[in-house]
Structures are given as C-alpha cells and as structure tokens.
Motif scaffolding. Structure first.
Motif, PDB file in Angstrom:
ATOM      1  N   ARG A  41       4.239   9.007  -2.110  1.00  0.00           N
ATOM      2  CA  ARG A  41       2.825   8.683  -2.354  1.00  0.00           C
ATOM      3  C   ARG A  41       2.178   8.003  -1.155  1.00  0.00           C
ATOM      4  O   ARG A  41       0.981   8.152  -0.929  1.00  0.00           O
ATOM      5  N   ALA A  42       2.962   7.249  -0.399  1.00  0.00           N
ATOM      6  CA  ALA A  42       2.404   6.623   0.800  1.00  0.00           C
ATOM      7  C   ALA A  42       1.864   7.699   1.740  1.00  0.00           C
ATOM      8  O   ALA A  42       0.757   7.571   2.292  1.00  0.00           O
ATOM      9  N   GLY A  43       2.636   8.777   1.910  1.00  0.00           N
ATOM     10  CA  GLY A  43       2.164   9.876   2.762  1.00  0.00           C
ATOM     11  C   GLY A  43       0.928  10.543   2.200  1.00  0.00           C
ATOM     12  O   GLY A  43      -0.001  10.892   2.948  1.00  0.00           O
ATOM     13  N   GLU A  44       0.895  10.715   0.880  1.00  0.00           N
ATOM     14  CA  GLU A  44      -0.277  11.334   0.242  1.00  0.00           C
ATOM     15  C   GLU A  44      -1.513  10.449   0.389  1.00  0.00           C
ATOM     16  O   GLU A  44      -2.621  10.933   0.662  1.00  0.00           O
ATOM     17  N   LEU A  45      -1.325   9.140   0.232  1.00  0.00           N
ATOM     18  CA  LEU A  45      -2.454   8.216   0.394  1.00  0.00           C
ATOM     19  C   LEU A  45      -2.963   8.211   1.830  1.00  0.00           C
ATOM     20  O   LEU A  45      -4.172   8.138   2.070  1.00  0.00           O
ATOM     21  N   LEU A  46      -2.044   8.273   2.787  1.00  0.00           N
ATOM     22  CA  LEU A  46      -2.473   8.297   4.188  1.00  0.00           C
ATOM     23  C   LEU A  46      -3.307   9.537   4.499  1.00  0.00           C
ATOM     24  O   LEU A  46      -4.281   9.470   5.257  1.00  0.00           O
ATOM     25  N   ARG A  47      -2.924  10.677   3.898  1.00  0.00           N
ATOM     26  CA  ARG A  47      -3.724  11.887   4.100  1.00  0.00           C
ATOM     27  C   ARG A  47      -5.117  11.740   3.482  1.00  0.00           C
ATOM     28  O   ARG A  47      -6.107  12.199   4.047  1.00  0.00           O
ATOM     29  N   SER A  48      -5.178  11.095   2.317  1.00  0.00           N
ATOM     30  CA  SER A  48      -6.499  10.856   1.695  1.00  0.00           C
ATOM     31  C   SER A  48      -7.311   9.877   2.520  1.00  0.00           C
ATOM     32  O   SER A  48      -8.502  10.094   2.776  1.00  0.00           O
ATOM     33  N   ALA A  49      -6.676   8.791   2.980  1.00  0.00           N
ATOM     34  CA  ALA A  49      -7.379   7.770   3.752  1.00  0.00           C
ATOM     35  C   ALA A  49      -7.925   8.325   5.049  1.00  0.00           C
ATOM     36  O   ALA A  49      -8.977   7.879   5.546  1.00  0.00           O
ATOM     37  N   ALA A  50      -7.231   9.309   5.627  1.00  0.00           N
ATOM     38  CA  ALA A  50      -7.668   9.893   6.897  1.00  0.00           C
ATOM     39  C   ALA A  50      -9.016  10.592   6.771  1.00  0.00           C
ATOM     40  O   ALA A  50      -9.709  10.830   7.757  1.00  0.00           O
ATOM     41  N   GLN A  51      -9.424  10.909   5.544  1.00  0.00           N
ATOM     42  CA  GLN A  51     -10.704  11.582   5.324  1.00  0.00           C
ATOM     43  C   GLN A  51     -11.884  10.612   5.275  1.00  0.00           C
ATOM     44  O   GLN A  51     -13.037  11.049   5.197  1.00  0.00           O
ATOM     45  N   PHE A  52     -11.603   9.315   5.303  1.00  0.00           N
ATOM     46  CA  PHE A  52     -12.661   8.326   5.106  1.00  0.00           C
ATOM     47  C   PHE A  52     -13.858   8.536   6.039  1.00  0.00           C
ATOM     48  O   PHE A  52     -14.989   8.619   5.576  1.00  0.00           O
ATOM     49  N   GLY A  53     -13.632   8.651   7.320  1.00  0.00           N
ATOM     50  CA  GLY A  53     -14.744   8.792   8.263  1.00  0.00           C
ATOM     51  C   GLY A  53     -15.431  10.129   8.212  1.00  0.00           C
ATOM     52  O   GLY A  53     -16.541  10.283   8.714  1.00  0.00           O
ATOM     53  N   ALA A  54     -14.776  11.107   7.581  1.00  0.00           N
ATOM     54  CA  ALA A  54     -15.337  12.467   7.559  1.00  0.00           C
ATOM     55  C   ALA A  54     -16.035  12.784   6.255  1.00  0.00           C
ATOM     56  O   ALA A  54     -16.612  13.858   6.096  1.00  0.00           O
ATOM     57  N   THR A  55     -16.008  11.867   5.268  1.00  0.00           N
ATOM     58  CA  THR A  55     -16.632  12.160   3.991  1.00  0.00           C
ATOM     59  C   THR A  55     -18.057  11.662   3.954  1.00  0.00           C
ATOM     60  O   THR A  55     -18.491  10.910   4.807  1.00  0.00           O
ATOM     61  N   GLY A  56     -18.772  12.040   2.891  1.00  0.00           N
ATOM     62  CA  GLY A  56     -20.157  11.565   2.691  1.00  0.00           C
ATOM     63  C   GLY A  56     -21.154  12.480   3.324  1.00  0.00           C
ATOM     64  O   GLY A  56     -20.856  13.390   4.067  1.00  0.00           O
TER      65      GLY A  56
END
Length: 259
Positions: free
Chosen positions: A244-259
C-alpha cells in the motif's frame, strides 16, 4: 469597497476590544505561517503584554499552537477546523480530493489526508473503503502524532532538535499498549521512516487498526500533509502495508497534476 465599509469594520460603540483584538490576531494567520509575540504586537499596534495574553488565550482554546522552536505561534487545530488558511484553499482541497479518490481505488481501504498541528495530527479529509468491515473515517479528529502513522510521517520531516522541543519530556503518553512511549524510541523510529520513505502504525492509536502513510504535499511545517491508508489488522500485515505504501506514493505523485 467604500460602499461596504460597514461590513468590514465593527461599529465602535458595540465593539468588545479584547474580542476584536483576538479576531484581528487570528486573521494574521491568513498571511503568516508563524508569529512571534513581538511581530503580532507590531502588526496590530498593541503592547507586547496584550499580544502575549491574546496568543496564550488562543493557544488555550486551540486556535493557536506553539511552534516547535518555542519562539512563535501558528494556527491551531480549532482554527484549522474552521478552514485552514495556508495551503487549504479550494484549489488545494480539490487536488487532495482527487488524490484521495485515486488512493481509495488503488488500495481498497479507507484513506485520509492528515496535517500536523503541534504534537497532534488532524484528519483533514478522506474517503471510506467499500469493504463491509472497514475503518470509519473521522474528519476533524485529532490524535497524538507519535501514536499514528500519519503523525510519525510528518514528524519525520522535522529535525531532532525540533522533536525535542515538541516533546520536552523523555516519556511519551501511551494511547494503547502498542504506542511508542519514549522519546529515544520515537527518534529512532523517525530515522527508519526517513530511510524507507513511509511510516506504519500497528494498533498504536486504536487497537486493531493498521495504517501506512506517505508524504503528500507541503513545503512548510504548516502546509505539510500525509496520505494515509487504514485497514483492520487482518488486512494490514507487513506485506500489505509495504504494498500500500507503493500504491499511496503513486497516488500522491498526482498531486501537482490534478485539478
């Protein structure tokens, strides 16, 4: 605007001066990550003793919190609940929401974003798992930072000196039998978190709740967020938390690209 002046300034005949000073001081946190007593006094054109009393009152009610350095104050958990000024505006909330939606899809577990306020961690937003047996989401809930995965993740981004200021006593409060209860233990754990890039928690704040946390966003102490996935212990063994840590890191990496 001039036509709306009566909406911006209270009628002096009805003003409670101490309340007015407190409200004006809280507004300073809109534009300042932290304030010393002298800075608050200068910005509000009031005496240092008055500024100190107001800040102490706000701290006592949870609207301000002492900085880890001990040299100033920042927005407290109650002020955060009303709408944290820096980094928590509508655009950021939208980005965090998109990351949470992605994370709950990837992990299948309840996910949340958390902020560090003094020695407490605050749940700012989240999404619940679809599992019949799941961790319930508690927005606005605070817990001791040293007893949670998200709190430890955020503490790991501080220096050892800052941790010692934040936790001046060697002994830490035990929330459950599995909570870290000494400052040396905590410092050692924070070092391991820095090395591996994520934090875990196994029943340290709630018995039977296992969690993993990764960094989400924020350059300053006041703006930092953790992204956390929480699950019942039966679905939270070491392998599951690492995955899950790896899955969360992949989700977190989208932070600057969302919105």
């Amino acid at each position: 605007m001039k036509g709306n002046r009566h909406l911006m300034e209270p009628a002096r005949d009805y003003t409670i001066e101490s309340l007015d000073t407190g409200l004006r001081l809280m507004r300073l946190f809109l534009t300042h990550d932290a304030l010393t007593v002298s800075e608050a006094a200068g910005l509000l054109s009031i005496g240092r003793s008055t500024a100190h009393r107001v800040l102490s009152t706000l701290e006592g009610r949870g609207f301000a919190t002492r900085e880890p350095s001990g040299r100033g104050y920042s927005a407290g958990p109650e002020l955060v609940r009303l709408g944290r000024p820096a980094g928590f505006g509508a655009p950021v909330r939208k980005q965090v929401g998109a990351v949470l939606e992605d994370a709950v899809r990837r992990t299948g577990e309840t996910v949340l974003s958390a902020a560090l306020i003094g020695d407490q961690v605050l749940v700012t937003d989240g999404r619940e798992s679809g599992h019949p047996v799941r961790v319930m989401l508690e927005r606005g809930r605070t817990r001791p930072a040293h007893a949670t995965a998200g709190g430890k993740l955020l503490l790991s981004r501080m220096t050892a000196e800052q941790i010692c200021v934040l936790y001046p006593r060697e002994r830490l409060d035990a929330v459950t039998p599995d909570t870290l209860t000494s400052r040396p233990e905590l410092l050692a754990e924070l070092g391991r978190i820095r090395d591996r890039g994520y934090a875990t928690g196994r029943g340290e704040s709630v018995p039977g709740l296992h969690a993993v946390a990764v960094p989400l966003a924020g350059a300053t102490l006041r703006d930092r967020l953790a992204l956390v996935a929480c699950a019942p212990a039966g679905r939270g063994d070491e392998a599951a938390l690492e995955r899950r840590a790896g899955e969360l890191l992949r989700s977190a990496a989208q932070f600057g690209a969302t919105g």
